[in-house]
Scaffold this active site. Structure first.
Site, PDB file in Angstrom:
ATOM      1  N   ARG A 286       7.622   6.084   5.606  1.00  0.00           N
ATOM      2  CA  ARG A 286       7.017   5.327   6.709  1.00  0.00           C
ATOM      3  C   ARG A 286       8.075   4.899   7.710  1.00  0.00           C
ATOM      4  NH1 ARG A 286       2.196   2.128   3.447  1.00  0.00           N
ATOM      5  NH2 ARG A 286       1.511   4.024   2.388  1.00  0.00           N
TER       6      ARG A 286
ATOM      7  N   ARG B 260       9.513  -3.896   2.581  1.00  0.00           N
ATOM      8  CA  ARG B 260       9.117  -2.933   3.616  1.00  0.00           C
ATOM      9  C   ARG B 260      10.248  -1.933   3.791  1.00  0.00           C
ATOM     10  NH1 ARG B 260       5.070  -3.448   7.265  1.00  0.00           N
ATOM     11  NH2 ARG B 260       4.767  -5.617   6.661  1.00  0.00           N
TER      12      ARG B 260
ATOM     13  N   GLU C  92       0.535  -7.958   0.107  1.00  0.00           N
ATOM     14  CA  GLU C  92      -0.179  -6.760  -0.315  1.00  0.00           C
ATOM     15  C   GLU C  92       0.642  -5.899  -1.280  1.00  0.00           C
ATOM     16  OE1 GLU C  92      -1.463  -4.212   2.923  1.00  0.00           O
ATOM     17  OE2 GLU C  92      -1.540  -2.482   1.594  1.00  0.00           O
TER      18      GLU C  92
ATOM     19  N   SER D  73      -4.043  -1.307  -2.283  1.00  0.00           N
ATOM     20  CA  SER D  73      -5.057  -1.246  -1.243  1.00  0.00           C
ATOM     21  C   SER D  73      -5.993  -0.097  -1.590  1.00  0.00           C
ATOM     22  CB  SER D  73      -4.359  -0.965   0.085  1.00  0.00           C
ATOM     23  OG  SER D  73      -5.309  -0.803   1.104  1.00  0.00           O
TER      24      SER D  73
ATOM     25  N   ARG E 160       7.283  -2.835  -4.141  1.00  0.00           N
ATOM     26  CA  ARG E 160       6.601  -4.128  -4.107  1.00  0.00           C
ATOM     27  C   ARG E 160       6.243  -4.618  -5.508  1.00  0.00           C
ATOM     28  NH1 ARG E 160       3.004  -4.445   1.470  1.00  0.00           N
ATOM     29  NH2 ARG E 160       4.783  -3.916   2.810  1.00  0.00           N
TER      30      ARG E 160
END
Length: 425
Positions: free
Chosen positions: A261, A276, A348, A351, A388
């Site tokens: 990403r 992130r 988060e 998801s 995460r």
RNA sequence: GGAGGAUUUGCCUAGCGGCCGAAGGCGUUGGUCUUGAAAACCAAAGUGGCGAGAGCCACCGUGGGUUCGAAUCCCACAUCCUCCGCCA
């Protein structure tokens, strides 16, 4: 991709969905007129082509002057057919372009609004009281350093910002989580898959990542290939252009892959640590189901996500994401957010999205059942995104001396290890 | 990277520029026969678009071209296979 029949019969529903997302409702009207234009172009071409075929059949039978006259006539018609075909291609392309631009129609009941307008569905577990435990929690960066698990300095040296090394127990932790996730997925009938991270434009476009999400996707211009942000892309593309037997559904896959990403537009956000990052590994669940089973499957995916986080004994909450914060493919999305002690908030970690028939239409994936051939529904859900989850484990299960207690469910995958100890020196 | 060969309807395969949306075999489905099954025989059966419908149109790896007309001829690309070179 939108069902054109729905668009024609109930355009207002599609407009309402666009408004709920904060996207342009007039796109619906542009689509309606493009649809009409295309149908007209198709009819014109069909009629001319039919005429040409008829004429063509007479030529070999004719002779002399008759033949010459027919040839003359056919020659002229050929030009018209060619022109009509070109017009039809243009109309097709325009319709396709608009169709690809329209986001999925949201499911009834999805909260309106943006990122902050989610609805809290439930809270599981209780955040730990570190004051009662008598020490100030360390954040995962500090713990990662103490344990010799995460090396951010060298990650930045070699790979730049948002890059990291998992070292020692950090690397082992990721492999353990991967194995635990695959074990759970297999238990529930998922087929384990290791999937390509490098894919062609069709797969990326088909899954809906080249719209608003495009800026977060790595594109290799020399080869016109993309690095996926999730194995969802490869798992959805797996059955591209296929017609599946309805009797074999649901098909469930658990994909393990690297995810890339760009994190454009998130400058300054989560710059510390591995919350992130540009590259991480993830185990993703993916389901192909009949459209009428999609909502039930969505609940199942959510339950499996909750089961995994619960097994790791991490407090979390579940939210129903608002329409404006959905990806373009999702008709509804539930996030599980883990408690991060040093941030004092939920973040988060997983998801799950119900993409209804949206991706299937774009990728031409259909099912053959009693009602004939029709698009099916696709759904995806994170089982374990490594960085995460590692953050959540380290921070929630840390001890005063800097060690981290391994949650019992994870121990079998770490050779029985009960505790990660700080490394000396 | 270089040299060859291939790509046809679920699968295997046949296919002269017009009568080819395409033959044959296998598989699938329905029927006959049988107590039941197998075998045999008969029949059905692709995907998409347009149309109220009868029906019409498109689709032979993809995209172009030649031609009145292309599965068939030409060009480009993709994928697969074989050989050579390089390499994890």
């Amino acid at each position: 991709m939108i069902d054109l029949r729905l668009l024609r019969t109930d355009p207002e529903r599609v407009r309402a969905s666009q408004r709920a997302r904060g996207e342009d409702p007039t796109l619906v009207d542009a689509l309606l007129s493009a649809d009409e234009a295309r149908r007209a172009a198709v009819s014109r071409f069909d009629a001319l082509r039919g005429e040409q075929k008829l004429l063509g059949k007479q030529i070999p039978k004719a002779a002399g002057d008759d033949r010459a006259a027919l040839l003359e006539q056919a020659k002229k018609l050929a030009d018209d057919v060619k022109a009509a075909e070109a017009e039809q291609h243009e109309a097709d392309a325009e319709l396709k372009r608009l169709q690809l631009a329209l986001s999925n129609v949201v499911v009834d009941g999805v909260p309106e609004g943006g990122e902050d307008d989610f609805v809290l569905l439930e809270t599981v577990g209780t955040p730990r009281d570190f004051t009662a435990d008598g020490f100030e929690p360390r954040d995962h960066v500090e713990l990662g350093k103490l344990l010799g698990a995460i090396d951010l300095e060298r990650g930045a040296k070699v790979g730049g910002a948002r890059q990291y090394y998992l070292t020692g127990v950090g690397a082992l932790l990721e492999i353990a989580l991967m194995n635990m996730a695959m074990a759970q997925a297999t238990k529930y009938g998922f087929t384990p898959m290791i999937t390509p991270s490098l894919v062609k434009p069709e797969a990326m476009e088909g899954t809906g990542f080249l719209g608003q999400a495009a800026e977060n996707v790595y594109h290799l211009a020399d080869d016109d290939m993309y690095l996926v942000g999730t194995s969802e892309v490869a798992l959805a593309g797996y059955h591209m252009d296929e017609i599946l037997d309805a009797g074999k559904l649901p098909l469930r896959y658990a994909g393990y892959s690297s995810c890339y990403r760009r994190e454009a537009g998130s400058y300054g956000k989560d710059t510390r640590g591995i919350i992130r990052v540009h590259q991480f590994e993830k185990v993703e669940m993916f389901s192909y189901v009949a459209p009428e089973d999609a909502e039930a499957e969505h609940q199942r995916l959510l339950e499996w996500e909750k089961e995994f986080i619960t097994a790791l004994e991490i407090p979390f909450r579940v939210i129903d994401v608002a329409a404006g914060d959905l990806g373009s493919s999702a008709a509804r999305k539930f996030d599980c957010e883990a408690w991060i002690p040093t941030q004092g908030k939920y973040r988060e970690v997983t998801s799950t999205s119900n993409c209804t028939e949206f991706q299937a239409r774009r990728l031409q994936i259909r099912m053959r059942g009693a009602a004939g051939v029709q698009p099916l529904a696709t759904l995806n859900g994170t089982l374990c995104a490594m960085p995460r989850m590692i953050v959540a484990i380290l921070e929630n299960h840390q001890n005063a001396d800097g060690s981290v207690t391994v949650p019992p469910a994870l121990r079998p995958y770490l050779g029985g290890r009960e505790k990660l100890e700080p490394v000396t020196g």
